[in-house]
Write a protein that holds these residues in place. Sequence first.
Motif, PDB file in Angstrom:
ATOM      1  N   MET A   1       0.940  -1.337  -0.149  1.00 14.83           N
ATOM      2  CA  MET A   1       0.147  -0.067  -0.030  1.00 14.83           C
ATOM      3  C   MET A   1       0.923   1.279   0.020  1.00 14.83           C
ATOM      4  O   MET A   1       2.006   1.330   0.870  1.00 14.83           O
ATOM      5  N   PRO A   2       0.651   2.167  -0.806  1.00 13.09           N
ATOM      6  CA  PRO A   2       1.378   3.410  -0.883  1.00 13.09           C
ATOM      7  C   PRO A   2       1.230   3.996   0.468  1.00 13.09           C
ATOM      8  O   PRO A   2       0.070   4.259   1.129  1.00 13.09           O
ATOM      9  N   LEU A   3       2.322   4.694   0.918  1.00  7.68           N
ATOM     10  CA  LEU A   3       2.139   5.392   2.194  1.00  7.68           C
ATOM     11  C   LEU A   3       1.130   6.289   2.372  1.00  7.68           C
ATOM     12  O   LEU A   3       0.797   6.597   3.530  1.00  7.68           O
ATOM     13  N   ALA A   4       0.942   7.031   1.183  1.00  9.56           N
ATOM     14  CA  ALA A   4      -0.203   8.102   1.518  1.00  9.56           C
ATOM     15  C   ALA A   4      -1.423   7.561   1.687  1.00  9.56           C
ATOM     16  O   ALA A   4      -2.275   8.072   2.598  1.00  9.56           O
ATOM     17  N   LEU A   5      -1.761   6.279   1.163  1.00  9.62           N
ATOM     18  CA  LEU A   5      -2.945   5.772   1.458  1.00  9.62           C
ATOM     19  C   LEU A   5      -3.047   5.162   2.847  1.00  9.62           C
ATOM     20  O   LEU A   5      -3.955   5.218   3.700  1.00  9.62           O
ATOM     21  N   LEU A   6      -1.627   4.857   3.389  1.00 11.06           N
ATOM     22  CA  LEU A   6      -1.880   4.238   4.686  1.00 11.06           C
ATOM     23  C   LEU A   6      -2.059   5.406   5.624  1.00 11.06           C
ATOM     24  O   LEU A   6      -2.736   5.178   6.567  1.00 11.06           O
ATOM     25  N   GLY A 106     -16.508  14.185   7.614  1.00 15.01           N
ATOM     26  CA  GLY A 106     -17.063  14.189   6.255  1.00 15.01           C
ATOM     27  C   GLY A 106     -16.137  14.539   5.323  1.00 15.01           C
ATOM     28  O   GLY A 106     -15.887  14.041   4.205  1.00 15.01           O
ATOM     29  N   ALA A 107     -15.650  16.013   5.679  1.00 12.39           N
ATOM     30  CA  ALA A 107     -14.530  16.497   4.850  1.00 12.39           C
ATOM     31  C   ALA A 107     -13.169  15.588   4.734  1.00 12.39           C
ATOM     32  O   ALA A 107     -12.779  15.409   3.476  1.00 12.39           O
ATOM     33  N   PHE A 108     -12.917  15.152   5.910  1.00 12.99           N
ATOM     34  CA  PHE A 108     -11.815  14.117   5.717  1.00 12.99           C
ATOM     35  C   PHE A 108     -11.797  13.017   4.788  1.00 12.99           C
ATOM     36  O   PHE A 108     -11.181  12.681   3.818  1.00 12.99           O
ATOM     37  N   PHE A 109     -13.030  12.379   4.724  1.00 14.52           N
ATOM     38  CA  PHE A 109     -13.498  10.915   3.927  1.00 14.52           C
ATOM     39  C   PHE A 109     -13.714  11.644   2.582  1.00 14.52           C
ATOM     40  O   PHE A 109     -13.172  10.998   1.749  1.00 14.52           O
ATOM     41  N   GLY A 110     -14.440  12.655   2.243  1.00 15.18           N
ATOM     42  CA  GLY A 110     -14.610  13.361   1.061  1.00 15.18           C
ATOM     43  C   GLY A 110     -13.365  13.752   0.488  1.00 15.18           C
ATOM     44  O   GLY A 110     -12.972  13.268  -0.705  1.00 15.18           O
ATOM     45  N   ILE A 111     -12.529  14.440   0.996  1.00 14.31           N
ATOM     46  CA  ILE A 111     -11.302  14.966   0.354  1.00 14.31           C
ATOM     47  C   ILE A 111     -10.450  13.872   0.252  1.00 14.31           C
ATOM     48  O   ILE A 111      -9.575  13.547  -0.546  1.00 14.31           O
ATOM     49  N   GLY A 112     -10.138  12.899   1.264  1.00  9.48           N
ATOM     50  CA  GLY A 112      -9.364  11.740   1.351  1.00  9.48           C
ATOM     51  C   GLY A 112      -9.731  10.673   0.139  1.00  9.48           C
ATOM     52  O   GLY A 112      -9.001  10.295  -0.427  1.00  9.48           O
ATOM     53  N   SER A 113     -11.227  10.679  -0.183  1.00 12.67           N
ATOM     54  CA  SER A 113     -11.512   9.678  -1.257  1.00 12.67           C
ATOM     55  C   SER A 113     -10.921  10.481  -2.556  1.00 12.67           C
ATOM     56  O   SER A 113     -10.632   9.569  -3.603  1.00 12.67           O
ATOM     57  N   VAL A 114     -10.912  11.654  -2.824  1.00  9.35           N
ATOM     58  CA  VAL A 114     -10.548  12.256  -4.147  1.00  9.35           C
ATOM     59  C   VAL A 114      -8.936  12.234  -4.090  1.00  9.35           C
ATOM     60  O   VAL A 114      -8.603  11.726  -5.189  1.00  9.35           O
ATOM     61  N   ASP A 118      -7.082  10.054  -6.903  1.00  7.48           N
ATOM     62  CA  ASP A 118      -5.882  10.702  -7.719  1.00  7.48           C
ATOM     63  C   ASP A 118      -4.285   9.822  -7.717  1.00  7.48           C
ATOM     64  O   ASP A 118      -3.496  10.254  -8.586  1.00  7.48           O
ATOM     65  N   LEU A 119      -4.300   9.103  -6.719  1.00 10.81           N
ATOM     66  CA  LEU A 119      -3.107   8.511  -6.527  1.00 10.81           C
ATOM     67  C   LEU A 119      -2.702   7.113  -7.246  1.00 10.81           C
ATOM     68  O   LEU A 119      -1.624   6.652  -7.351  1.00 10.81           O
ATOM     69  N   VAL A 120      -3.868   6.601  -8.049  1.00 10.52           N
ATOM     70  CA  VAL A 120      -3.893   5.396  -8.570  1.00 10.52           C
ATOM     71  C   VAL A 120      -4.458   5.572 -10.003  1.00 10.52           C
ATOM     72  O   VAL A 120      -5.001   6.787 -10.502  1.00 10.52           O
ATOM     73  N   ALA A 121      -4.281   4.366 -10.797  1.00 10.96           N
ATOM     74  CA  ALA A 121      -4.669   4.378 -12.198  1.00 10.96           C
ATOM     75  C   ALA A 121      -6.319   4.296 -12.291  1.00 10.96           C
ATOM     76  O   ALA A 121      -6.919   3.947 -11.230  1.00 10.96           O
ATOM     77  N   PRO A 122      -7.041   4.870 -13.030  1.00 14.57           N
ATOM     78  CA  PRO A 122      -8.386   5.037 -13.134  1.00 14.57           C
ATOM     79  C   PRO A 122      -9.255   3.808 -12.940  1.00 14.57           C
ATOM     80  O   PRO A 122     -10.361   3.978 -12.393  1.00 14.57           O
ATOM     81  N   GLU A 123      -8.595   2.727 -13.476  1.00  9.88           N
ATOM     82  CA  GLU A 123      -9.425   1.245 -13.048  1.00  9.88           C
ATOM     83  C   GLU A 123      -9.157   0.827 -11.842  1.00  9.88           C
ATOM     84  O   GLU A 123      -9.664  -0.140 -11.559  1.00  9.88           O
ATOM     85  N   LYS A 124      -8.422   1.731 -11.033  1.00  8.49           N
ATOM     86  CA  LYS A 124      -8.220   1.228  -9.633  1.00  8.49           C
ATOM     87  C   LYS A 124      -8.664   2.128  -8.625  1.00  8.49           C
ATOM     88  O   LYS A 124      -8.354   2.224  -7.276  1.00  8.49           O
ATOM     89  N   ILE A 129     -10.232   3.766  -2.916  1.00 11.37           N
ATOM     90  CA  ILE A 129     -11.062   4.522  -1.951  1.00 11.37           C
ATOM     91  C   ILE A 129     -11.256   3.589  -0.843  1.00 11.37           C
ATOM     92  O   ILE A 129     -11.238   3.830   0.210  1.00 11.37           O
ATOM     93  N   ALA A 130     -11.582   2.150  -1.210  1.00 14.13           N
ATOM     94  CA  ALA A 130     -11.909   0.984  -0.209  1.00 14.13           C
ATOM     95  C   ALA A 130     -10.643   0.929   0.622  1.00 14.13           C
ATOM     96  O   ALA A 130     -10.523   0.594   1.845  1.00 14.13           O
ATOM     97  N   MET A 131      -9.282   1.127   0.147  1.00 16.18           N
ATOM     98  CA  MET A 131      -8.309   0.946   0.911  1.00 16.18           C
ATOM     99  C   MET A 131      -8.247   2.148   1.924  1.00 16.18           C
ATOM    100  O   MET A 131      -7.688   2.052   3.060  1.00 16.18           O
ATOM    101  N   MET A 132      -8.547   3.193   1.631  1.00 20.42           N
ATOM    102  CA  MET A 132      -8.666   4.297   2.791  1.00 20.42           C
ATOM    103  C   MET A 132      -9.772   4.035   3.942  1.00 20.42           C
ATOM    104  O   MET A 132      -9.413   3.979   4.752  1.00 20.42           O
ATOM    105  N   PHE A 133     -10.853   3.304   3.197  1.00 22.69           N
ATOM    106  CA  PHE A 133     -11.988   3.167   3.924  1.00 22.69           C
ATOM    107  C   PHE A 133     -11.546   1.976   5.042  1.00 22.69           C
ATOM    108  O   PHE A 133     -12.490   1.529   6.014  1.00 22.69           O
ATOM    109  N   THR A 134     -10.617   1.096   4.614  1.00 23.51           N
ATOM    110  CA  THR A 134     -10.225   0.030   5.396  1.00 23.51           C
ATOM    111  C   THR A 134      -9.914   0.551   6.865  1.00 23.51           C
ATOM    112  O   THR A 134      -9.997  -0.291   7.671  1.00 23.51           O
TER     113      THR A 134
END
Length: 404
Positions: A1-6, A106-114, A118-124, A129-134
């Motif tokens: 997992m990228p450290l940013a997603l962590l 709300g803003a953390f998860f909303g901005i965090g989702s964006v 943006d950190l991965v390829a379009p098909e991922k 998003i699911a990784m963040m929500f993990t």
Amino acid sequence: MPLALLALAIGAFGIGTTEFVIMGLLPQVAGDFGVSIPTAGWLVTGYALGVLIGAPLMTVLGTKMSRKRVLLLLMALFIAGNVLSAMAPTFGVMVTGRLVSSLAHGAFFGIGSVVAADLVAPEKKAGAIAMMFTGLTVANVVGVPLGTFVGQSLGWRTTFFVVAMIGVIGLAGVAKWIPEMPRPEGVRLGHEFAAFRNTQVLLAMAMTVLGFGGVFAAITYIAPMMTEAAGFAESSITWLLVLFGLGMVVGNLVGGRFADRALMPMLYVSLGALSLVLALFTVTAHNKITAAVTITLVGALGFATVPPLQKRVLDQASGAPTLASAVNIGAFNLGNALSAWLGGLVIAAGFGYTSPNWVGAGLAAAALVLAVLSGALERRDIRCENPVAADAAFEPAHVVTERH
């Protein structure tokens, strides 16, 4: 997992812990402040309403700042709210502390989702998003049960101090690992608001309110339901919440995986099954084994809807997704507030602690109806724009081959 997603997952872990840990501590908090269980439920409803208000408010206030700076500000606000909750001398101050911490949610998860997308390829994107929500789901496996155990052993105030420390770790993670991602040039606040003229965005948000509201109708009152109806000891609430959290982890990962392949079918299946399981919960809640199994299924089916719904909003508001994404997180919590309030009403009316499950089943069924409507409208629009391509897209492969 990228450290940013962590880093995003760590922040999500802290936020998820403070959101859900109150369920297991509701009887203790109610007893300490001398209020009834339905009144104490306002700690859930108030938090959810704070998320609903804070999501667009904090996102709008952050339109002139980089996304990283906004995330840092939100984590600081989260820490302050939990410290206030831990030190609250009265029930009113406790509600205020919950409101303060909820403004960041709300803003953390909303901005965090964006940011995650943006950190991965379009098909991922849904997978990211699911990784963040993990982090949010793992909070229900580790953070919430541990917080419940600490609260029952050392007092609920200790739990909120511990949650504040998790927030400090999350703040450090965002500061260290999230890259500077300035707001895209040319996107104005009016452009962000324009996304709400899209019918599909509004339908997705309505599905969010009703679908996840179905989960919270049952889970808000899980402690009294399990002790009074199923006959569990109060100490058993901890491991029951672990089962709920494990279900959330599985559902979140499965939802993220299949949302990148077949988003709408994933919603149809998860919402339909959720409605059925919640209806059955009114019966299974009276037996320890079936109650434990059902709690796990509610967590899995409820969170299987999260990545596809969040991705649906991002896709439909692709030109200006930040505000729409944050508001959709608020929509999750509007559903939480609505269902917690309705659940408290049916309990107060004398229908028993299992009655909120009927409320949840009805809400999830309504979300399924909207999902079917949304899919039908999308197919109609595709046919109107390109009838030949649409016919090919909706026909079996062998028919298309024979035609050509």
